[in-house]
Design an enzyme around this catalytic site. Structure first.
Site: not given
Ligand code: SAJ
Length: 434
Positions: A259, A245, A205, A14
């Site tokens: 995160c 929905r 957040k 970041i």
């Molecule tokens: N994952 C799943 N299934 C899904 C989506 C994700 O199993 O359908 C897993 C991913 O493989 C991974 C984890 O979840 O292991 C997180 O991945 P992600 O792409 O959902 O999120 P991050 O951790 O890369 O980033 C998140 C984001 N937050 C949200 O989408 C609400 C990002 O916008 C934030 O800025 C970031 O956390 C943060 O820095 O907090």
């Protein structure tokens, strides 16, 4: 408020893009990091993290002379804290980096300065922990200097675009602080900038990431249920998502990264009596790697996990999600560790970080090395290059004909046609009707 010079604490995923973007918009930026290796690498023109487009952005910032990397802060108009908040074994937030950054600002703080925190932490931290530290300067928060919380919300893999385009929330400890924060980020943010109070911004957040965690947990639980009922969860989710929905997320080997797998705990820590759902969702996602180990056991036709001892397994992917190099809290790493713990001989390949070193884990530098001699292949991360693998070509590299696909990354029929037996997360072994 006008900003000519700012100090950014923490040059990670970041802080570095943020510092570079400010610098490329004509602001003089001192990028501060406590890790001498990070400072050294950046000064030499290198990069310690992988993010698409970041190298060009940082080089432009350094080349312009506007970004200077240092171990020490300097007086400036504004200070941004973007350091990590890890957690302790009991899941409480480890505030040491945030506290150290706030303490480092104290001797530099001047009247009318702005301090903004982007690190994620439990609600009320800005007011209760950060403000008192900054007031050791002799200046009063609100009266003498501005203080705000503005959560970073960018998605790893798309940080550069989202940094500029995403809506930005800025929570001030008072109205003037929120306005000062808005002026600062208006330098480059093209998304909407909304101002509020600091506690609301902190909670926003945590709510965003918790919402996603809970939703992934339900997807993972659906995968377990589908398997029990002989249903293919991927088909069921696609059909359920036709509902206007409903939008069920993707099941997988668990939730990783710094995160989503961390932040929900900050709400549980702050109010354990009010957060049973959040805690349970965390537990579901945290136990998902164990569930994938069960799939490996079943794919090999083993009656118990003990049977994994001595088996040769190839693990494809260790990062926490596709096409990133970040291994923090990665469920794929956890799956590999659990397999090793069960006595299996594991060779893991992570194309985005082939040089990674993890205790007890054999990480190899190429796909052929991982596959040679394997009895079972586990696809744990949906990197584009893994999804593009041609089964017939892969079959040349390995004697393994059994695959665990924990992410639904490979088309079953194609792989079966090439002679592979596929065990997919959330899918029944029964033959589909259609
Ligand atoms: N994952 C799943 N299934 C899904 C989506 C994700 O199993 O359908 C897993 C991913 O493989 C991974 C984890 O979840 O292991 C997180 O991945 P992600 O792409 O959902 O999120 P991050 O951790 O890369 O980033 C998140 C984001 N937050 C949200 O989408 C609400 C990002 O916008 C934030 O800025 C970031 O956390 C943060 O820095 O907090």
């Amino acid at each position: 408020m006008e900003f000519k010079k700012i100090c950014v604490f923490g040059l990670g995923y970041i802080g570095l893009p943020t510092a570079s973007t400010f610098a490329n918009h004509g602001i003089q930026v001192i990028g501060v990091d406590v890790n001498p290796e990070v400072v050294e690498t950046l000064r030499k023109g290198g990069l310690h993290i992988h993010e698409p487009g970041l190298r060009t952005l940082v080089q432009a910032a350094l080349g312009s002379g506007n970004l200077v990397v240092s171990a020490q802060p300097e007086p400036a108009d504004a200070f941004i804290i973007a350091v990590p908040t890890p957690f302790y074994d009991d899941k409480r937030a480890d505030m040491r980096y945030v506290v150290a950054a706030a303490e480092a600002i104290v001797p530099c703080l001047r009247r009318d300065n702005l301090v903004v925190l982007e690190s994620t932490y439990p609600p009320l931290t800005t007011q209760h922990i950060v403000a008192p530290i900054l007031e050791r300067s002799g200046l009063k928060v609100g009266a003498d200097f501005h203080l705000a919380y503005s959560p970073e919300r960018v998605l790893p893999g798309q940080i550069l675009r989202e940094l500029i385009e995403n809506a930005r929330v800025i929570g001030g400890v008072d109205y003037a602080s929120a306005l000062a924060g808005r002026d600062l980020y208006a330098v480059f943010v093209r998304g909407e900038i909304r101002i509020t109070d600091a506690a609301t911004a902190e909670m926003v957040k945590l709510m965003e990431n918790t919402y996603r965690d809970v939703n992934i947990a339900i997807a993972n639980e659906f995968a377990r249920l589908a398997e029990r009922f002989g249903v293919d969860v991927w088909e069921a989710v696609a059909l359920a998502n036709l509902h206007p929905r409903v939008e069920i997320l993707r099941p997988g080997p668990g939730v990783g990264g710094h995160c989503i797998s961390v932040d929900p705990w900050f709400l549980v820590e702050a109010a354990p009596d009010l957060s049973p759902l959040i805690r349970t969702a965390r537990q579901v996602n945290d136990t998902q790697p164990q569930f994938v180990v069960g799939l490996a056991q079943r794919a090999l036709g083993l009656a118990s996990p003990e049977g994994l001892a001595g088996k040769h397994l190839a693990v494809l992917g260790l990062s926490y999600k596709p096409d990133v190099d970040d291994l923090r809290e990665s469920p794929a790493v956890e799956v590999a560790r659990l397999l090793v713990k069960a006595g299996a001989s594991v060779r893991a390949f992570e194309p985005f970080k082939p040089e990674a070193r993890i205790e007890c884990l054999q990480i190899v530098a190429s796909l052929p090395e991982a596959l040679a001699g394997a009895e079972l292949i586990l696809l744990l991360v949906g990197h584009a290059q893994f999804k593009a693998l041609v089964p017939a070509e892969l079959a040349q590299l390995t004697p393994a004909r059994r695959v665990v696909d924990a992410i639904n990354g490979w088309p079953v029929k194609e792989w079966q046609a090439a002679g592979f037996e596929i065990t997919r997360l959330g899918a029944s072994t029964a033959k589909p009707l259609v």
